[in-house]
Design a protein around this motif. Structure first.
Motif, PDB file in Angstrom:
ATOM      1  N   LYS A  93      12.837  91.683  90.767  1.00 31.62           N
ATOM      2  CA  LYS A  93      13.379  90.702  91.713  1.00 31.62           C
ATOM      3  C   LYS A  93      13.133  89.279  91.211  1.00 31.62           C
ATOM      4  O   LYS A  93      14.020  88.411  91.277  1.00 31.62           O
ATOM      5  N   LEU A  94      11.948  89.042  90.674  1.00 32.77           N
ATOM      6  CA  LEU A  94      11.591  87.721  90.155  1.00 32.77           C
ATOM      7  C   LEU A  94      12.425  87.387  88.913  1.00 32.77           C
ATOM      8  O   LEU A  94      12.867  86.247  88.725  1.00 32.77           O
ATOM      9  N   MET A  97      15.758  86.312  89.977  1.00 31.49           N
ATOM     10  CA  MET A  97      15.712  84.923  90.418  1.00 31.49           C
ATOM     11  C   MET A  97      15.763  83.987  89.213  1.00 31.49           C
ATOM     12  O   MET A  97      16.432  82.945  89.240  1.00 31.49           O
ATOM     13  N   ARG A 126      20.464  74.316  96.661  1.00 27.21           N
ATOM     14  CA  ARG A 126      20.210  75.734  96.398  1.00 27.21           C
ATOM     15  C   ARG A 126      19.241  75.898  95.231  1.00 27.21           C
ATOM     16  O   ARG A 126      18.351  76.729  95.251  1.00 27.21           O
ATOM     17  N   GLN A 129      15.626  75.009  96.279  1.00 28.20           N
ATOM     18  CA  GLN A 129      15.021  76.061  97.104  1.00 28.20           C
ATOM     19  C   GLN A 129      14.644  77.276  96.254  1.00 28.20           C
ATOM     20  O   GLN A 129      13.548  77.837  96.374  1.00 28.20           O
ATOM     21  N   LEU A 130      15.554  77.673  95.363  1.00 27.62           N
ATOM     22  CA  LEU A 130      15.297  78.823  94.506  1.00 27.62           C
ATOM     23  C   LEU A 130      14.135  78.545  93.550  1.00 27.62           C
ATOM     24  O   LEU A 130      13.283  79.413  93.310  1.00 27.62           O
ATOM     25  N   HIS A 132      11.662  76.490  94.118  1.00 28.59           N
ATOM     26  CA  HIS A 132      10.445  76.503  94.935  1.00 28.59           C
ATOM     27  C   HIS A 132       9.964  77.939  95.146  1.00 28.59           C
ATOM     28  O   HIS A 132       8.776  78.249  94.976  1.00 28.59           O
ATOM     29  N   ASP A 133      10.891  78.832  95.515  1.00 26.99           N
ATOM     30  CA  ASP A 133      10.532  80.239  95.747  1.00 26.99           C
ATOM     31  C   ASP A 133      10.028  80.892  94.463  1.00 26.99           C
ATOM     32  O   ASP A 133       9.076  81.680  94.482  1.00 26.99           O
ATOM     33  N   PHE A 134      10.662  80.549  93.356  1.00 21.40           N
ATOM     34  CA  PHE A 134      10.293  81.117  92.064  1.00 21.40           C
ATOM     35  C   PHE A 134       8.866  80.714  91.680  1.00 21.40           C
ATOM     36  O   PHE A 134       8.065  81.541  91.236  1.00 21.40           O
ATOM     37  N   LYS A 135       8.538  79.448  91.893  1.00 22.05           N
ATOM     38  CA  LYS A 135       7.186  78.971  91.589  1.00 22.05           C
ATOM     39  C   LYS A 135       6.159  79.609  92.529  1.00 22.05           C
ATOM     40  O   LYS A 135       5.068  79.992  92.104  1.00 22.05           O
ATOM     41  N   GLU A 136       6.522  79.717  93.837  1.00 20.25           N
ATOM     42  CA  GLU A 136       5.607  80.283  94.827  1.00 20.25           C
ATOM     43  C   GLU A 136       5.245  81.724  94.489  1.00 20.25           C
ATOM     44  O   GLU A 136       4.139  82.182  94.771  1.00 20.25           O
ATOM     45  N   GLN A 137       6.181  82.454  93.898  1.00 21.43           N
ATOM     46  CA  GLN A 137       5.967  83.867  93.567  1.00 21.43           C
ATOM     47  C   GLN A 137       5.482  84.060  92.126  1.00 21.43           C
ATOM     48  O   GLN A 137       5.624  85.137  91.556  1.00 21.43           O
TER      49      GLN A 137
END
Length: 652
Positions: A93-94, A97, A126, A129-130, A132-137
């Motif tokens: 999934k990562l 992304m 977009r 946001q993507l 940000h999510d990528f770094k968070e995970q």
């Protein structure tokens, strides 16, 4: 937040009950150990929790969307991928992304894009946001995480392209655990996760798992591991579950206190019942006292009677007893080199084992610990060097691979054939002390569980009465209670022992010295496992200080001196802390002993045969006053020492 609840869960086998009325709560970030003897139903309960089996009564309730990871005993990872490809699949999934980010980056960088348009602004939004999510995970660190976890389980870069199908069973089990850790499930359920792990890997796993964000439910016979990881314990015994707060060592203490309190309350109530029954029997027929007797009888009828506390579950009991005494020097290994097919894996190995010493051999998986034992016994020759037994030495061998058992024999014949002149009833009695009773002795060896085979091997070894025991992983397959019995038998043995084990708690309990095997040879540490660990840490710190001292342009003499002083202060601090901790523990034990003595005296004074004897009561009263004074002083000393330790820790 509660992740999962087992509510009044039961498992029946016909009329037999494995367990019933089991309640278990798992909260976010729980660290729970599930303990109990082999056969108590621990693995069965885990299978109910993961949904593999349905309970016969009760239910398992889970939080919506709960993700669970489960590692069964001796279950390896099966895959047609390579090691690294399989670990990489956890982050599919990562990685998707990441691909989407690259596509958005290409669109943003398009020279024909209208930077002022609304669509372009939405594109940027977009992308932000993507990203940000990528770094968070951990999008930029997941490959490092894979490499770190694989390294912790001894899979190095040169192993990453190996097909999983080519790995051994133990390697597949380690890889299954590695993948579970990377998946980061809400609840991780591990059934004997320390199997197939050497001490180095166990130490790494403890450090990694302490920072695991999800909840943990663990079945393990590794007491060191449980002490490091868990803070709650559920014990399954006599078909019931009992809850304890704290780690494994605290559970042992609290279990004993709970048992003592249960007996104390039960005996106190029984005394009260006997007094009431005696009063009713003597006074019910008398006109002057019949009303009081009737009142006492009603009191008896309304009493909520306590069940007689159940004693500890049956455990094996045995001793190792040497028939002959050996000479003072039992074994000498000189310039030994061990390995296979002429390829040396460790040399030189040198040590001398003397009478009544207990040496524990440690080292990483594959370094040749079991090979060393086989070479000493002549089952596999040394590539170089030799082993020499001393005078009148009779070695006995416990083989972790259990090759010393005959699969087509019954349990009874496995022992009786070795001792044909011993009467059958004596053979059965000996087998009974190792928990083989009734029809158990008619079982075929090939049908026994790992734990039963281990107990049968110990039975055979105890019957031989050798004076030098060579034990290869003797605690494998044994539950914790059986390990404790084995520990006691070893400590009371009047002979000499050389053993290999990855059970650190076991080594710490029995070993007088630790022999470390490495590719560069052997090193002997004259102490238990804790001493060995402390010396290794000290050596590492000194090596680090020495390395810094060789870099004068970076580290000044003043800094080196300060480092040595800091190290010395640190060691002095640790020494003082251990001394104070030991003093507190000794005083606490003294308080408990005096409190028990006081209770016994008070109970003795309440007995009719003592109560009516004035001379005996006077003596008991004098003893009670002495014990009471000693107890008060011990409690004061304990409180002062506890405060001293607390102040010392807060100041340092």
């Amino acid at each position: 937040m509660i992740l999962l609840q087992a509510q009044q869960v039961a498992r029946h086998f016909g009329a037999d009950v494995l367990f019933e009325n089991i309640d278990l709560d798992i909260q976010e970030h729980s660290r729970i150990a599930l303990v109990g003897k082999n056969g108590a139903g621990k693995s069965t309960l885990l299978k109910m929790i993961i949904g593999e089996q349905a309970p016969d009564e009760g239910q398992i309730v889970t939080k919506k969307g709960l993700t669970m990871g489960y590692l069964a005993q001796n279950t390896g990872l099966e895959s047609d991928k390579t090691i690294y490809e399989e670990m990489l699949s956890v982050f599919d999934k990562l990685r998707q992304m990441e691909q989407n980010l690259h596509k958005l980056e290409a669109q943003i960088a398009d020279p024909n894009a209208d930077h002022a348009s609304k669509a372009y602004q939405q594109l940027l939004s977009r992308y932000d946001q993507l990203l940000h999510d990528f770094k968070e995970q951990n999008g930029y660190g997941y490959e490092n995480e894979i490499r770190s976890v694989l390294h912790g389980f001894h899979f190095y870069p040169e192993d990453h392209d190996r097909p999983i199908a080519s790995l051994s069973g133990g390697q597949k089990t380690r890889l299954a655990l590695a993948k579970l850790l990377l998946e980061k499930r809400d609840l991780l359920i591990l059934d004997e996760p320390t199997n197939h792990l050497d001490i180095e890997t166990l130490t790494w796993l403890e450090g990694y798992i302490q920072n695991y964000q999800g909840a943990l439910l663990i079945v393990s016979h590794d007491r060191y591991f449980l002490d490091k990881i868990v803070n709650e314990v559920y014990e399954i015994t006599h078909g019931k579950a009992h809850y304890y707060k704290g780690n494994y060592s605290n559970y042992i203490v609290e279990r004993e206190k709970r048992a003592q309190l249960a007996w104390k309350n039960y005996e106190k109530q029984q005394t009260e019942i006997h007094k009431l029954e005696d009063f009713v029997n003597k006074n019910l027929v008398r006109a002057s006292t019949t009303k009081r007797a009737q009142s006492k009888r009603k009191q008896l009828e309304k009493m909520d009677r306590l069940d007689r506390p159940e004693g500890p579950e049956k455990n094996m009991h045995f001793r190792f007893k040497a028939e002959h005494e050996s000479g003072n020097v039992v074994l000498t290994v000189s310039d030994g080199a061990i390995g296979y097919e002429g390829q040396i894996i460790a040399e030189p190995i040198n040590f001398e084992l003397r009478k009544r010493q207990i040496f524990a051999v440690v080292g990483s998986n594959g370094i040749g610990k079991s090979t060393l034992l086989k070479s000493i016994l002549g089952k596999q020759p040394f590539i170089k060097g030799k082993a020499t037994f001393g005078t009148n030495v009779h070695p006995g061998y416990y083989d972790q691979e259990q090759h010393n058992l005959h699969p087509q024999k019954t349990v009874l014949n496995e022992l009786w054939d070795d001792h044909p002149t011993t009467p059958e009833k004596d053979i059965r009695s000996i087998l009974g002390s190792f928990l083989f009773s009734g029809d158990d002795v008619k079982k075929m060896v090939h049908s026994l569980s790992g734990g039963e085979k281990a107990r049968l091997l110990l039975t055979k070894l105890a019957m031989k009465h050798d004076n030098f025991l060579i034990l290869d992983e003797p605690t494998n397959h044994l539950d914790i209670d059986s390990k404790e019995v084995l520990e006691q038998a070893i400590k009371e043995f009047d002979g000499t022992i050389l053993l290999v084990s990855h059970d650190r708690y076991f080594i710490n309990k029995v070993a007088t010295s630790v022999l470390e095997i490495a590719p560069t040879g052997s090193t002997l540490y004259l102490g238990d496992y804790d001493y060995y660990v402390a010396k290794k840490e000290e050596q590492a710190e000194l090596a680090e200080a020495k390395a810094k001292a060789t870099q004068p342009e970076v580290v000044t003499k003043k800094e080196i001196s300060a480092g040595k002083q800091s190290y010395a202060q640190s060691k002095e601090h640790q020494k003082m802390e251990r001394k104070l901790t030991r003093k507190v523990a000794e005083l606490e034990a003294k308080v408990e002993e005096l409190d028990e003595n006081k209770t016994e005296l008070e109970q003795a004074m309440a007995l009719p045969e003592n109560f009516n004897d004035l001379d005996k009561m006077a003596k008991l009263q004098a003893q009670l006053e002495t014990i009471t004074a000693q107890l008060a002083q011990a409690e004061t000393d304990w409180e002062n020492s506890s405060m001293e330790l607390e102040n010392f820790n807060s100041e340092n």
